[in-house]
Design a protein around this motif. Structure first.
Motif, PDB file in Angstrom:
ATOM      1  N   SER A 239       0.882  -1.225   0.384  1.00  0.00           N
ATOM      2  CA  SER A 239      -0.205   0.184   0.317  1.00  0.00           C
ATOM      3  C   SER A 239       0.907   1.209   0.020  1.00  0.00           C
ATOM      4  N   VAL A 240       0.464   2.134  -1.096  1.00  0.00           N
ATOM      5  CA  VAL A 240       0.851   3.748  -0.904  1.00  0.00           C
ATOM      6  C   VAL A 240       0.692   4.551  -1.255  1.00  0.00           C
TER       7      VAL A 240
ATOM      8  N   ARG B  73       8.334  -0.672  -6.161  1.00  0.00           N
ATOM      9  CA  ARG B  73       8.494  -1.844  -6.966  1.00  0.00           C
ATOM     10  C   ARG B  73       8.678  -3.181  -7.121  1.00  0.00           C
ATOM     11  N   LEU B  74       7.999  -3.624  -7.609  1.00  0.00           N
ATOM     12  CA  LEU B  74       8.031  -4.961  -7.896  1.00  0.00           C
ATOM     13  C   LEU B  74       8.874  -5.882  -8.998  1.00  0.00           C
ATOM     14  N   SER B  75       9.512  -6.979  -8.293  1.00  0.00           N
ATOM     15  CA  SER B  75       9.457  -8.172  -8.637  1.00  0.00           C
ATOM     16  C   SER B  75       9.103  -9.476  -8.813  1.00  0.00           C
TER      17      SER B  75
ATOM     18  N   ASP C 204      -4.291   3.176 -10.291  1.00  0.00           N
ATOM     19  CA  ASP C 204      -3.252   1.847 -10.560  1.00  0.00           C
ATOM     20  C   ASP C 204      -3.332   0.358  -9.338  1.00  0.00           C
ATOM     21  N   THR C 205      -4.418   0.798  -8.550  1.00  0.00           N
ATOM     22  CA  THR C 205      -4.777   0.220  -8.220  1.00  0.00           C
ATOM     23  C   THR C 205      -5.044  -1.471  -8.176  1.00  0.00           C
TER      24      THR C 205
ATOM     25  N   THR D 104      -1.876  -1.336  -3.674  1.00  0.00           N
ATOM     26  CA  THR D 104      -3.165  -0.070  -3.657  1.00  0.00           C
ATOM     27  C   THR D 104      -2.372   0.687  -3.315  1.00  0.00           C
ATOM     28  N   VAL D 105      -3.362   2.294  -4.225  1.00  0.00           N
ATOM     29  CA  VAL D 105      -2.412   3.405  -4.460  1.00  0.00           C
ATOM     30  C   VAL D 105      -3.536   3.915  -3.556  1.00  0.00           C
TER      31      VAL D 105
END
Length: 125
Positions: free
Chosen positions: A11-12, A19-21, A90-91, A122-123
């Protein structure tokens, strides 16, 4: 069989970054492509970005171009998605995918063969 595992979701607040990996269970073929896709509840899955493993050539969907950056670490079998200037739109659940035979970078959903389990982004506004 290639197993893909995503991580880095969370959540941001709006305007923030994440950053996703995505790490594969075995070495990626240089003739393959990897992509990030997302799906929000009640909505269709959509492409976000893709990268050709061998060349590093990238594609982005218009809604994220200039905000997101896709990259890969060839030696680590890991792909990244750096997301900046995030907004509530973008969620979604973000999925990593692999196209095992890929001559050029593509964003088409039906062209990818293997999929990860997803990581939630989650934004909040």
């Amino acid at each position: 069989q290639v197993q893909l595992v995503e991580s880095g979701g969370g959540s941001v607040q709006a305007g923030g970054s994440l950053r996703l990996s995505c790490t594969a269970s075995r070495y990626y073929s240089p003739s393959s492509c990897m992509g990030w896709f997302r799906q929000a509840p009640g909505k269709e899955r959509e492409a976000v970005a893709a990268i050709h493993i061998g060349s590093g050539s990238t594609l982005y969907t218009d809604s994220v171009k200039g905000r997101f950056t896709i990259s890969r670490d060839y030696a680590k079998n890991t792909m990244y998605l750096e997301m900046n200037s995030l907004s509530p739109e973008d969620t979604a659940m973000y999925y990593c995918a692999l196209k095992s035979v890929c001559w050029r970078t593509v964003l088409g959903l039906d062209e990818y063969n293997y999929w990860g389990q997803g990581t939630q982004v989650t934004v909040s506004s």
